[in-house]
Design a protein around this motif. Structure first.
Motif, PDB file in Angstrom:
ATOM      1  N   LEU A 284     -67.298  11.170 -20.445  1.00  0.00           N
ATOM      2  CA  LEU A 284     -66.432  10.604 -19.404  1.00  0.00           C
ATOM      3  C   LEU A 284     -65.187   9.975 -20.007  1.00  0.00           C
ATOM      4  O   LEU A 284     -64.079  10.144 -19.504  1.00  0.00           O
TER       5      LEU A 284
ATOM      6  N   ALA B 281     -59.926  12.429 -10.233  1.00  0.00           N
ATOM      7  CA  ALA B 281     -60.638  12.176 -11.487  1.00  0.00           C
ATOM      8  C   ALA B 281     -62.049  11.668 -11.211  1.00  0.00           C
ATOM      9  O   ALA B 281     -62.999  12.015 -11.925  1.00  0.00           O
ATOM     10  N   GLY B 282     -62.204  10.863 -10.151  1.00  0.00           N
ATOM     11  CA  GLY B 282     -63.534  10.369  -9.815  1.00  0.00           C
ATOM     12  C   GLY B 282     -64.460  11.500  -9.411  1.00  0.00           C
ATOM     13  O   GLY B 282     -65.616  11.568  -9.857  1.00  0.00           O
TER      14      GLY B 282
ATOM     15  N   TRP C 152     -61.489  11.201 -19.039  1.00  0.00           N
ATOM     16  CA  TRP C 152     -60.557  10.261 -18.410  1.00  0.00           C
ATOM     17  C   TRP C 152     -59.322  10.049 -19.272  1.00  0.00           C
ATOM     18  O   TRP C 152     -58.208  10.040 -18.764  1.00  0.00           O
TER      19      TRP C 152
ATOM     20  N   SER D 241     -65.459  13.466 -12.373  1.00  0.00           N
ATOM     21  CA  SER D 241     -66.442  12.775 -13.207  1.00  0.00           C
ATOM     22  C   SER D 241     -67.874  13.145 -12.828  1.00  0.00           C
ATOM     23  O   SER D 241     -68.750  13.246 -13.690  1.00  0.00           O
TER      24      SER D 241
ATOM     25  N   LEU E 134     -57.226  13.193 -18.884  1.00  0.00           N
ATOM     26  CA  LEU E 134     -56.572  13.323 -17.582  1.00  0.00           C
ATOM     27  C   LEU E 134     -55.483  12.277 -17.402  1.00  0.00           C
ATOM     28  O   LEU E 134     -54.425  12.567 -16.832  1.00  0.00           O
ATOM     29  N   LEU E 135     -55.725  11.051 -17.912  1.00  0.00           N
ATOM     30  CA  LEU E 135     -54.696  10.016 -17.804  1.00  0.00           C
ATOM     31  C   LEU E 135     -53.454  10.414 -18.595  1.00  0.00           C
ATOM     32  O   LEU E 135     -52.326  10.234 -18.132  1.00  0.00           O
TER      33      LEU E 135
ATOM     34  N   PHE F  27     -56.814   9.265  -8.696  1.00  0.00           N
ATOM     35  CA  PHE F  27     -58.122   8.661  -8.958  1.00  0.00           C
ATOM     36  C   PHE F  27     -59.220   9.316  -8.128  1.00  0.00           C
ATOM     37  O   PHE F  27     -60.356   9.441  -8.590  1.00  0.00           O
TER      38      PHE F  27
END
Lengths: 66, 260
Positions: free
Chosen positions: B127, B157-158, B131, B161, B134-135, B154
């Motif tokens: 994760l 991305a959430g 993250w 995840s 992706l950020l 978000f």
């Protein structure tokens, strides 16, 4: 090479920094590790000369996890 | 509880010493960087290496910011998944092979804690990598192409995840069941091949764990059909729990296969 003039290196630099970190970490690990799958010097060449994939290949296949 | 903490620390230390905690995130960050950059500099790259005859003009596709982030995810869906599977295929099976398992199994541990400690560490690394990647991609897309709303990003991305946790659970459960090679093969089959099948034939159904990544991208341009979306999430979470039970059971059953 004129086409490359227009690039702003500040934006691209992180890519090279990441590659450099991977190469350095892989080489440090290579000098410390007891034994690898296959001869060590081949792995050294792979790590140094193959972009990005070299260090990854070493971490996945080269380390002998004993 | 104490047992879980100890096993967790052991697992954490192992992943620090074999540098997985460093190189897996770096690989994801690398693709998070390179995707927006190559899309942005595509004309220059074609100029420099393309060997085009004079006066060729290409109608360059105009990328929207959302498309660039989707392209990053497309990279993760193939190369990223490959990296996750290959990096963690031996998490349990290798311990049986090299004898670390013997040192652990002779103690009266609960196999639930044993499996959970691995799942937590591998899940955290995966994760964290995704993250960070992706950020980075989001930041660069904002810099080069234009803004993607934070709430959209978000949500995307959430949702993604959940898929990553599903992948991690598959890899660990297979690693508990089969030797390392078999675990890698079957995980890749379940993650990559089924995904292709799902995208080819998947118009007939709308609820499946392999559709989560598609639903994730829909958050960037609008929102997915909420019924299908929440059912897929629910099914995926159930699948994760089922795979974990399977993994715990298999690590218990295979404990006797450890080499002394």
């Amino acid at each position: 090479m004129e086409a490359l003039q227009g690039l702003s290196w500040g934006i691209i630099a992180p890519i090279f920094i990441i590659q450099l970190i991977l190469v350095i970490v892989a080489l440090i690990d290579l000098t410390k590790i007891h034994q690898t799958n296959g001869p060590k010097w081949v792995w050294a060449l792979v790590i140094i000369f193959i972009n990005i994939v070299g260090p990854i290949a070493y971490f996945i296949a080269g380390r002998k996890q004993a | 509880m104490r047992e879980l903490v100890v096993l967790f620390q052991k697992e954490w230390r192992e992943n620090t010493r074999n540098f997985k905690i460093l190189w897996v995130p770096l690989v994801f960050i690398f693709f998070g960087l390179s995707e927006p950059l190559t899309s942005y500099y595509l004309p220059q790259i074609l100029d420099a290496v393309g060997n085009m005859p004079e006066g060729t003009t290409f109608p360059m596709p105009e990328f929207t910011p959302a498309q660039v982030i989707m392209a990053t995810m497309g990279q993760y869906q193939f190369i990223g998944m490959l990296v996750l599977v290959l990096a963690f295929m031996g998490t349990i099976s290798r311990e049986r092979k090299n004898g670390t398992g013997t040192l652990i199994y002779v103690r009266p541990i609960s196999y639930l804690n044993y499996f959970l400690s691995k799942w937590k560490v591998v899940g955290m690394i995966a994760l964290m990598s995704v993250w960070l990647g992706l950020l980075t991609s989001w930041y660069y897309t904002g810099l080069l192409f234009g803004k993607v709303e934070a709430s959209d990003f978000f949500a995307f991305a959430g949702t993604y995840s959940v898929w990553i946790l599903f992948v991690v659970t598959i890899v660990l459960a297979m690693s508990a069941w089969l030797p390392t090679g078999g675990a890698a093969g079957l995980s890749l089959l379940l993650i990559l091949i089924v995904q292709i099948v799902d995208s080819l034939l998947g118009t007939y159904w709308t609820i499946s764990p392999w559709k989560i990544s598609t639903y994730a991208t829909q958050w960037l341009t609008g929102s997915p059909d909420s019924g299908d979306f929440w059912w897929s999430i629910a099914i995926t979470i159930l699948a994760i729990i089922a795979l974990m039970i399977f993994g715990v059971w298999m690590s218990k059953r295979n404990a006797s296969k450890t080499k002394v």
